[in-house]
Design a protein around this motif. Structure first.
Motif, PDB file in Angstrom:
ATOM      1  N   PRO A   1       0.816  -1.222   0.000  1.00  0.00           N
ATOM      2  CA  PRO A   1       0.000   0.000   0.000  1.00  0.00           C
ATOM      3  C   PRO A   1       0.849   1.272   0.000  1.00  0.00           C
ATOM      4  CG  PRO A   1      -0.878  -1.601   1.550  1.00  0.00           C
ATOM      5  CD  PRO A   1       0.430  -2.148   1.080  1.00  0.00           C
ATOM      6  N   THR A   2       0.508   2.180  -0.909  1.00  0.00           N
ATOM      7  CA  THR A   2       1.179   3.475  -1.014  1.00  0.00           C
ATOM      8  C   THR A   2       0.110   4.523  -1.258  1.00  0.00           C
ATOM      9  OG1 THR A   2       3.118   2.427  -2.035  1.00  0.00           O
ATOM     10  CG2 THR A   2       2.934   4.813  -2.204  1.00  0.00           C
ATOM     11  N   PRO A   3      -0.211   5.346  -0.279  1.00  0.00           N
ATOM     12  CA  PRO A   3      -1.280   6.327  -0.473  1.00  0.00           C
ATOM     13  C   PRO A   3      -0.904   7.401  -1.489  1.00  0.00           C
ATOM     14  CG  PRO A   3      -0.175   6.657   1.636  1.00  0.00           C
ATOM     15  CD  PRO A   3       0.382   5.400   1.055  1.00  0.00           C
ATOM     16  N   PRO A   4      -1.915   7.894  -2.243  1.00  0.00           N
ATOM     17  CA  PRO A   4      -3.292   7.410  -2.202  1.00  0.00           C
ATOM     18  C   PRO A   4      -3.442   6.092  -2.951  1.00  0.00           C
ATOM     19  CG  PRO A   4      -3.097   9.135  -3.846  1.00  0.00           C
ATOM     20  CD  PRO A   4      -1.764   9.044  -3.179  1.00  0.00           C
ATOM     21  N   ASN A   5      -4.090   5.120  -2.302  1.00  0.00           N
ATOM     22  CA  ASN A   5      -4.373   3.849  -2.937  1.00  0.00           C
ATOM     23  C   ASN A   5      -5.595   3.990  -3.843  1.00  0.00           C
ATOM     24  OD1 ASN A   5      -2.368   1.937  -1.667  1.00  0.00           O
ATOM     25  ND2 ASN A   5      -3.291   2.846   0.166  1.00  0.00           N
ATOM     26  N   LEU A   6      -5.848   2.963  -4.645  1.00  0.00           N
ATOM     27  CA  LEU A   6      -6.890   3.055  -5.666  1.00  0.00           C
ATOM     28  C   LEU A   6      -8.242   3.410  -5.067  1.00  0.00           C
ATOM     29  CD1 LEU A   6      -7.290   0.736  -8.726  1.00  0.00           C
ATOM     30  CD2 LEU A   6      -9.280   1.448  -7.427  1.00  0.00           C
ATOM     31  N   HIS A   7      -8.609   2.767  -3.946  1.00  0.00           N
ATOM     32  CA  HIS A   7      -9.941   3.043  -3.382  1.00  0.00           C
ATOM     33  C   HIS A   7     -10.053   4.473  -2.879  1.00  0.00           C
ATOM     34  CE1 HIS A   7      -7.898   2.178   0.464  1.00  0.00           C
ATOM     35  NE2 HIS A   7      -8.888   2.811   1.047  1.00  0.00           N
ATOM     36  N   GLU A   8      -8.932   5.044  -2.419  1.00  0.00           N
ATOM     37  CA  GLU A   8      -8.963   6.428  -1.947  1.00  0.00           C
ATOM     38  C   GLU A   8      -9.209   7.389  -3.104  1.00  0.00           C
ATOM     39  OE1 GLU A   8      -5.920   6.146   1.829  1.00  0.00           O
ATOM     40  OE2 GLU A   8      -5.099   5.884  -0.180  1.00  0.00           O
ATOM     41  N   VAL A   9      -8.614   7.073  -4.262  1.00  0.00           N
ATOM     42  CA  VAL A   9      -8.835   7.905  -5.448  1.00  0.00           C
ATOM     43  C   VAL A   9     -10.275   7.754  -5.935  1.00  0.00           C
ATOM     44  CG1 VAL A   9      -8.124   8.316  -7.829  1.00  0.00           C
ATOM     45  CG2 VAL A   9      -6.401   7.732  -6.099  1.00  0.00           C
ATOM     46  N   ALA A  10     -10.734   6.505  -6.055  1.00  0.00           N
ATOM     47  CA  ALA A  10     -12.091   6.258  -6.568  1.00  0.00           C
ATOM     48  C   ALA A  10     -13.145   6.833  -5.635  1.00  0.00           C
ATOM     49  CB  ALA A  10     -12.308   4.764  -6.760  1.00  0.00           C
ATOM     50  N   GLN A  11     -12.987   6.590  -4.329  1.00  0.00           N
ATOM     51  CA  GLN A  11     -14.000   7.056  -3.380  1.00  0.00           C
ATOM     52  C   GLN A  11     -13.920   8.551  -3.138  1.00  0.00           C
ATOM     53  OE1 GLN A  11     -13.627   4.489   0.079  1.00  0.00           O
ATOM     54  NE2 GLN A  11     -14.661   2.806  -0.957  1.00  0.00           N
ATOM     55  N   GLY A  12     -12.812   9.181  -3.545  1.00  0.00           N
ATOM     56  CA  GLY A  12     -12.758  10.634  -3.500  1.00  0.00           C
ATOM     57  C   GLY A  12     -13.733  11.264  -4.468  1.00  0.00           C
ATOM     58  N   ILE A  13     -14.089  10.528  -5.519  1.00  0.00           N
ATOM     59  CA  ILE A  13     -15.067  10.988  -6.506  1.00  0.00           C
ATOM     60  C   ILE A  13     -16.423  10.352  -6.264  1.00  0.00           C
ATOM     61  CG2 ILE A  13     -15.648  10.948  -8.978  1.00  0.00           C
ATOM     62  CD1 ILE A  13     -12.614  11.122  -9.496  1.00  0.00           C
ATOM     63  N   ALA A  14     -16.412   9.053  -5.959  1.00  0.00           N
ATOM     64  CA  ALA A  14     -17.644   8.297  -5.740  1.00  0.00           C
ATOM     65  C   ALA A  14     -17.524   7.530  -4.432  1.00  0.00           C
ATOM     66  CB  ALA A  14     -17.887   7.335  -6.901  1.00  0.00           C
ATOM     67  N   PRO A  15     -17.977   8.111  -3.321  1.00  0.00           N
ATOM     68  CA  PRO A  15     -17.796   7.462  -2.012  1.00  0.00           C
ATOM     69  C   PRO A  15     -18.371   6.053  -1.941  1.00  0.00           C
ATOM     70  CG  PRO A  15     -18.520   9.732  -1.736  1.00  0.00           C
ATOM     71  CD  PRO A  15     -18.627   9.426  -3.191  1.00  0.00           C
ATOM     72  N   GLU A  16     -19.323   5.725  -2.811  1.00  0.00           N
ATOM     73  CA  GLU A  16     -19.950   4.408  -2.786  1.00  0.00           C
ATOM     74  C   GLU A  16     -19.156   3.361  -3.566  1.00  0.00           C
ATOM     75  OE1 GLU A  16     -21.869   6.512  -6.364  1.00  0.00           O
ATOM     76  OE2 GLU A  16     -20.846   7.000  -4.485  1.00  0.00           O
ATOM     77  N   ALA A  17     -18.027   3.740  -4.139  1.00  0.00           N
ATOM     78  CA  ALA A  17     -17.238   2.815  -4.951  1.00  0.00           C
ATOM     79  C   ALA A  17     -16.798   1.598  -4.137  1.00  0.00           C
ATOM     80  CB  ALA A  17     -16.016   3.522  -5.528  1.00  0.00           C
ATOM     81  N   ARG A  18     -16.726   0.458  -4.830  1.00  0.00           N
ATOM     82  CA  ARG A  18     -16.305  -0.806  -4.216  1.00  0.00           C
ATOM     83  C   ARG A  18     -15.039  -1.281  -4.913  1.00  0.00           C
ATOM     84  NH1 ARG A  18     -20.786  -4.507  -1.917  1.00  0.00           N
ATOM     85  NH2 ARG A  18     -22.106  -2.960  -0.851  1.00  0.00           N
TER      86      ARG A  18
END
Length: 275
Positions: free
Chosen positions: A85-102
């Motif tokens: 893990p190296t921030p921002p990780n993929l979910h952090e990027v995706a959920q920054g736009i769409a908080p409901e992202a899985r």
């Protein structure tokens, strides 16, 4: 919400041997690397001084591709070959736009498993999961309970294979192209495929030396040319700007991207959609 498979305890992480995930972590400025990794990284930098730049530019491609897909309505990701893990990780990027992202992360490396908790800090509206599995066994990845509980494979999924396939030889699992085709067939129309991949097209002598260093450390590296890279997207529709070197894929700062040469980056990138 989040979940992951703990796996077996007492795994030997072999900290006395260089490891590709920890070398990459070092190039990204991370802290999960040790003397053997830093020594190997130094050898790589000795023959390919732009290796650290290439790693960071490659990581930035993943961020841009994720943002582009999330902005376009994608809400599910399968990230294989996650790495440390190296921030921002993929979910952090995706959920920054769409908080409901899985997001489901997958890796076969016990080193990554040891740090998987950092991948699971999902926003409450979304969900993340971690699966310990190998890309060379697509059925094991796709049938994992964590994946099935997190993603709806009847709806579009963004498959992310970032800096992974050059670690898959042509003899493993039927070959890298056959493996990717298995995943492509399992995903419904509207799904996407984002790939970045090392190439020797621009700096063949340097990449040959880098490959030798990794092989000496016990890691197979298989750079591929443009035609081989293009085959990963057969039957799918490439998104603009098509196949390009990773710093040229929709750069946030075109002037900054223009300061890098293709030889320094030595990595192809593209995103395609299933019709």
């Amino acid at each position: 919400m989040s979940e992951y498979e703990h796996g077996s305890s007492g795994v030997d992480l072999r900290l006395d041997r260089a490891h590709s995930a920890r070398i990459y972590d070092y190039f990204l400025g991370g802290r999960t690397n040790f003397a053997a990794d830093r020594e190997a990284a130094g050898q790589v930098l000795g023959v390919f001084p732009a290796a650290q730049l290439a790693a960071r530019v490659n990581r930035e491609f993943m961020h841009r591709a994720t943002r582009a897909l999330a902005s376009g309505g994608m809400r599910q990701w399968l990230d294989i070959g996650t790495g440390i893990p190296t921030p921002p990780n993929l979910h952090e990027v995706a959920q920054g736009i769409a908080p409901e992202a899985r997001v489901v992360y997958t890796d076969n490396d016990p080193i990554v498993l040891a740090h998987a908790a950092a991948l699971l800090c999902s926003r409450p509206e979304g969900r993340t999961a971690y699966v310990q599995a190998d890309v060379t066994d697509p059925s094991a990845v796709l049938s994992a309970p964590q994946l099935r509980r997190t993603l709806d494979l009847a709806r579009p999924v963004a498959l992310s294979l970032n800096a992974l396939l050059h670690f898959v030889d042509d003899e493993q699992g039927g070959g890298a192209h056959a493996i990717v085709e298995c995943f492509k067939r399992a995903l419904p129309p509207g799904s996407t495929l984002a790939v970045s991949h090392a190439t020797a097209d621009f700096a063949p002598e340097a990449l040959a030396k880098v490959t030798a260093i990794y092989r000496a450390a016990g890691t197979v590296v298989r750079p591929r040319d443009r035609a081989e890279f293009a085959r990963f997207f057969d039957g799918w529709e490439l998104m603009e700007p098509g196949i390009t070197v990773s710093h040229r894929w929709r750069p946030d700062d075109p002037l900054r991207a223009g300061r890098f040469t293709d030889a320094e980056v030595s990595c192809y990138a593209a995103v395609a959609r299933k019709p």
